[in-house]
Scaffold this active site. Structure first.
Site: not given
Length: 582
Positions: A316-317, A440
């Protein structure tokens, strides 16, 4: 630092290893061939690993073991050091203890001063607790080495934390025969026992007989249960032979691939994996309108953006290579990264992209890459813009280097990789000082340019672009399980110390040119593996000193992990040492 058996390629976790403080001095140049180390047998006795740990190897003193004090268990009462030299070297040996009530001054089986032996020898240091109180005692073994010809002195300072326990109250009073002059005539408990009445002897033999009978009965019961279980196993094998054999062989296959360095004293065999407590992601509680409001001050018109190539694409990106036109002077342009979502992306995904992109916003450091602008016009999917780095994502770059031919212009050396690690550590040190937790850190969230300058980015769209690096543990939230510290996995606790853990894994990624850590371990099993003392193995061609840096980052106790500033200093010194040999 250490050597291991051929094919193993692993070292003990060096936050449990011995601390070495000193300088090369006269030992570094044309020295007498001094070696001081822990033998394979001693390492196996202390932490259960077949390896040698060198403090001085052929006159070179190791500088890369960070100052963590080895915890000596209460049942271990001696330490053994192996040493030898080729020519004359004098030594002086001393000790220091911070709590003489809990532990006596250590004693060695060699004299306080003399000459280092010319043949391989072992000297022993006895650590004797007094038994008067429970305490963790810090003690030091001070070893001064003097080269006779040059009078150069090198000081080796080995620090230990010794666990001492209070002995249970003695029952000597109950053993002493209650005569009138028992306290005056100086009789000991041993004497009293041997002069006790015959009744005591009879009671003793009766007690022994009862114990033997109980043991015999227990043995019979265990034998019956064992035979019964064997019959059940045979029955199960006859019903499903293939399934059973597969289930029995799988655990041993997994555990042999990872290092079990130091199982805690209170560790118990892991028969079931702990339930992971996951807290709701705060990002999901933010609405799209709130996310847009946070970045409204850096919003620009979409008309200023020209899209070129698609650099990365997920479900989706996408990440584009774009051109941003200067608002005041249209003739001026600059390249940018443009992060965008596809039309079918949900509102939650759009919101998370905007929110996560703000993680580094407002921070200024040469090794950070925060967002510069956004496009959030009504009726259009948002865009996030970042300054362009022409070699792109660091993880993809490393993998290209791994596949590249030797004459490829993108081929990099070990010194280049260490330089990248220093830059990442510098950026993280800045974040730690600003009390910003990344949560992260990984090579996938770093970018690089043609000058090998590395910058840390946010993790917006990383879950979509690197889906194999994130896993859902039953809470409908993808997390970088293989990069997370144990406290983050189990208790959802994050700090600069958990970022240090992730940095150790990131350093491992650099040295393996983008390999995936713990690739054979099920994500649901990661917490149990880490708690039981397993870690990633030392990469091929990775120097011992560099693996020691990684290993220090993976201490279970977050207070024992180094700070980022210490990592910067240590890696810088190692980088300089590499440069001296190139």
């Amino acid at each position: 630092m250490a050597t291991t058996a051929p094919g193993r390629g692993i070292l003990p976790i060096l936050w449990r290893a011995l601390v070495l403080l000193g300088s090369c001095g006269g030992l570094c140049r044309g020295g007498p061939g001094i070696n001081v180390y822990l033998s394979v047998e001693e390492m196996r006795r202390l932490i259960g690993l077949d390896a040698e740990l060198y403090y001085v190897r052929n006159d070179v003193v190791s500088h890369y073991a960070l100052p963590f004090k080895l915890l000596v268990p209460g049942e271990t009462n001696s330490l053994h050091f192996t040493w030898h030299t080729k020519s004359k070297v004098e030594y002086k040996l001393g000790f220091h203890v911070d709590n003489l009530i809990a532990m006596d001054m250590p004693r060695a089986n060699i004299s306080a001063q003399g000459e280092v032996p010319h043949t391989i020898s072992v000297f022993r240091v006895d650590l004797l607790c007094t038994g008067k109180l429970d305490s963790e005692v810090t003690m030091e073994v001070l070893l001064n080495l003097t080269i006779h010809s040059s009078k150069n002195i090198t000081v080796l300072n080995f620090k230990r934390r010794k666990l001492c326990y209070k002995k249970p109250e003695q029952e000597e009073k109950s053993l002493i025969y209650p005569g009138k002059n028992s306290s005056k005539d100086g009789r000991t408990a041993f004497d009293a026992v041997h002069t006790a009445p015959t009744t005591s002897t009879r009671v003793f033999y009766i007690s022994v007989g009862v114990c033997c009978a109980v043991i015999f009965l227990v043995a019979i019961i265990l034998a019956v249960l064992h035979l019964h279980s064997m019959k059940r196993v045979e029955l199960d094998d006859s019903m499903s032979e293939s399934g059973s054999s597969q289930g029995l062989s799988q655990p041993s296959t997994q555990t042999t691939q990872y290092l079990r360095a130091d199982t805690p004293n209170n560790a118990t065999p892991v028969t079931s994996y702990p339930t992971l407590r996951i807290e709701k992601n705060d990002l999901k509680s933010v609405t799209l309108a709130e996310a847009k409001a946070r970045v409204k001050d850096i919003a620009i018109s979409r008309e200023r953006i020209t899209f070129k190539d698609v650099l990365q694409e997920g479900t989706f990106g996408r990440i584009f290579h774009g051109i941003l036109v200067d608002e005041k002077d249209p003739s001026k342009e600059k390249y940018v990264f443009a992060k965008a979502v596809k039309d079918h992306a949900s509102e939650v995904q759009v919101t998370m992209m905007l929110t996560e992109s703000c993680k580094l916003r407002g921070l200024h450091h040469r090794n950070l890459l925060p967002i510069s602008h956004v496009c959030i016009e009504d009726g259009e999917r948002p865009l996030v813009l970042l300054p362009y780095m022409n070699w792109g994502n660091l993880k993809l770059f490393l993998r290209q280097c791994k596949l590249a031919e030797a004459n490829n212009p993108q081929a990099i050396s070990q010194q280049d990789l260490v330089h990248m690690a220093i830059q990442i550590a510098c950026g993280m040190s800045y974040l730690a000082r600003r009390e910003v937790i990344h949560k992260d850190l990984a090579t996938r969230n770093c970018v690089i340019d043609e000058s090998l300058q590395v910058k840390i980015t946010d993790n917006a769209l990383s879950r979509d672009l690197f889906p194999m690096d994130y896993h859902c543990l039953g809470d409908n939230e993808n997390r970088p399980v293989r990069w997370m510290a144990l406290e983050s996995l189990v208790n959802n606790e994050f700090s600069s110390a958990s970022d240090v853990w992730a940095f150790g894994v990131t350093l491992w990624e650099l040295m393996t040119l983008g390999q995936t850590p713990y690739v054979d371990i099920d994500p649901f099993e990661m917490a149990a593996y880490l708690k039981d003392g397993y870690r990633i193995a030392q990469p091929i061609n990775c120097p011992d000193e560099l693996f020691a840096v990684m290993a220090c980052c993976w201490a279970l106790d977050r207070d024992e992990r180094p700070k980022f500033q210490q990592l910067v200093q240590c890696l810088t010194e190692f980088h300089a040492a590499l440069g001296a040999y190139v």
